[in-house]
Design an enzyme around this catalytic site. Sequence first.
Site, short mmCIF file in Angstrom:
data_model
loop_
_atom_site.label_atom_id
_atom_site.label_comp_id
_atom_site.label_asym_id
_atom_site.label_seq_id
_atom_site.Cartn_x
_atom_site.Cartn_y
_atom_site.Cartn_z
N LYS A 114 3.82 10.40 8.70
CA LYS A 114 3.52 10.03 10.08
C LYS A 114 4.49 10.66 11.09
O LYS A 114 4.36 11.83 11.41
CB LYS A 114 3.45 8.51 10.20
CG LYS A 114 2.36 7.90 9.29
CD LYS A 114 2.13 6.45 9.54
CE LYS A 114 1.16 5.84 8.53
NZ LYS A 114 -0.22 6.29 8.68
N ASP B 210 9.30 3.03 0.61
CA ASP B 210 8.18 3.74 1.24
C ASP B 210 8.30 3.53 2.74
O ASP B 210 7.93 2.49 3.28
CB ASP B 210 6.86 3.18 0.70
CG ASP B 210 5.65 3.87 1.31
OD1 ASP B 210 5.81 4.61 2.30
OD2 ASP B 210 4.54 3.65 0.80
N TYR C 253 0.85 -1.19 0.00
CA TYR C 253 0.00 0.00 0.00
C TYR C 253 0.88 1.24 0.00
O TYR C 253 1.79 1.37 0.82
CB TYR C 253 -0.92 0.01 1.22
CG TYR C 253 -1.85 1.21 1.25
CD1 TYR C 253 -2.90 1.32 0.34
CD2 TYR C 253 -1.66 2.24 2.16
CE1 TYR C 253 -3.75 2.41 0.34
CE2 TYR C 253 -2.50 3.34 2.18
CZ TYR C 253 -3.55 3.42 1.27
OH TYR C 253 -4.38 4.51 1.28
#
Length: 445
Positions: free
Chosen positions: A263, A234, A142
């Site tokens: 984040k 990622d 994802y």
Amino acid sequence: MNHEQSRALYDRALSVLPGGVNSSVRATRPYPFFVEKGDGGHVIDADGNRYIDFVLGYGPLLLGHSLPEQVQSAIQQHAAEGPMYGAPTEVEVELAEFVTRHVPSVEMLRFVNSGTEATVSAVRLARGYTGRDKIVVMQSGYHGAQESTLVEGEGDHTAPSSPGIPESFAEHTLTVPFNDEEAAHEVFEEHGDDIAAALTEPILGNYGIVHPVEGYHETLRELCDDHGSLLIFDEVITGFRVGGLQCAQGAFGIDPDITTFGKIVGGGFPVGAIGGKSEIIEQFTPAGDVFQSGTFSGHPVTMAAGLETLRYAAEHDVYSHVNELGDRLRSGLQDILRDQAPEYTVVGRDSMFKVIFTRDGPDSFDGHCEAGCRQQESCPRFDYCPKNGGDVKQAETERWERLFWPAMKDRGVFLTANQFESQFICDAHTGEDIENALEAYKEAI
């Protein structure tokens, strides 16, 4: 537990928000509880119920909800001085300098506003830098809600995984199973001259937590080098959580060409970043020709929150604390599974953790990886531990979501709402929180 206020709020939300939520993973059955406030490593909902929080905003809250004074003061100062300016500020330079000092592969950064925006920009950058169109992604990996990676299928037989995405986007996306070196070799052999980049999470974090097998990332690095492609890590989830300040790439000893962050680097505020070698990142406008821009990029409040969060983590041995709690929790979970559900698998690393409800496995945990699956070939469970997202999908996902998650919520433990999303530990969690959580697991499993 009483949930009257949450139910009433959900009823109102259904009239003005699609599905009653602003992110699909929050839509728990029969309705989500609405959070009123956070307190250290806990959240308190609209009805006054208190939960140990292992969601932590889906990962950004390394320090928990009650921020240390130096972090809180920096946020308040920058908010008081003005919301934003549309001009550069010193704090964005300071945060970029901190990241480039600590992450081995990063020489330069461009800040954006979300992990999705970071991966969208990274893919565009890789295509612009190489002059190629195709990218390789991991099946079930994802990388945010972006058209280039919302695909399904195998190899070059891919299609969009969501309505609203033209088929032409999927034509340029090639998929391989995570941890499958043979598949990676095959796709590069067939399409290597057209591949701009291979994009992967160092550890799959949105489809269970799947650790790489030994040598997998090295294989991707070599294939990219051999074919003139870029390797993109990622690290939106793993960045500044796995491997401490060097991130997961430091822990694995791999230097990607481009890294995406999110984040934690924003300290709990909306953020994303694209980092990497200067010669690549300088292709972004205005230094180069690859267009990238954003009104809120480098927002001073976000930059201050991220900088002071990382400084605090460096100065107060935060990683030793959260990683020790992570080891204790995963080891305790393995002890519980040994007696109650030996077919299940404990996964995670550092302050990430999850129990995957795998259907098959040995009846014994003798000789297993300690404190969570590390894909060690010497482990008797190696052949049974999930190697990719497809393996996780074969687990008892419905049981996890329909029975286990509500049972844990009723016992005061807030977990991510499905079998796939990672769970996290923060600096505000205590040994007592871990013991209480283990008791809840013992009862709910």
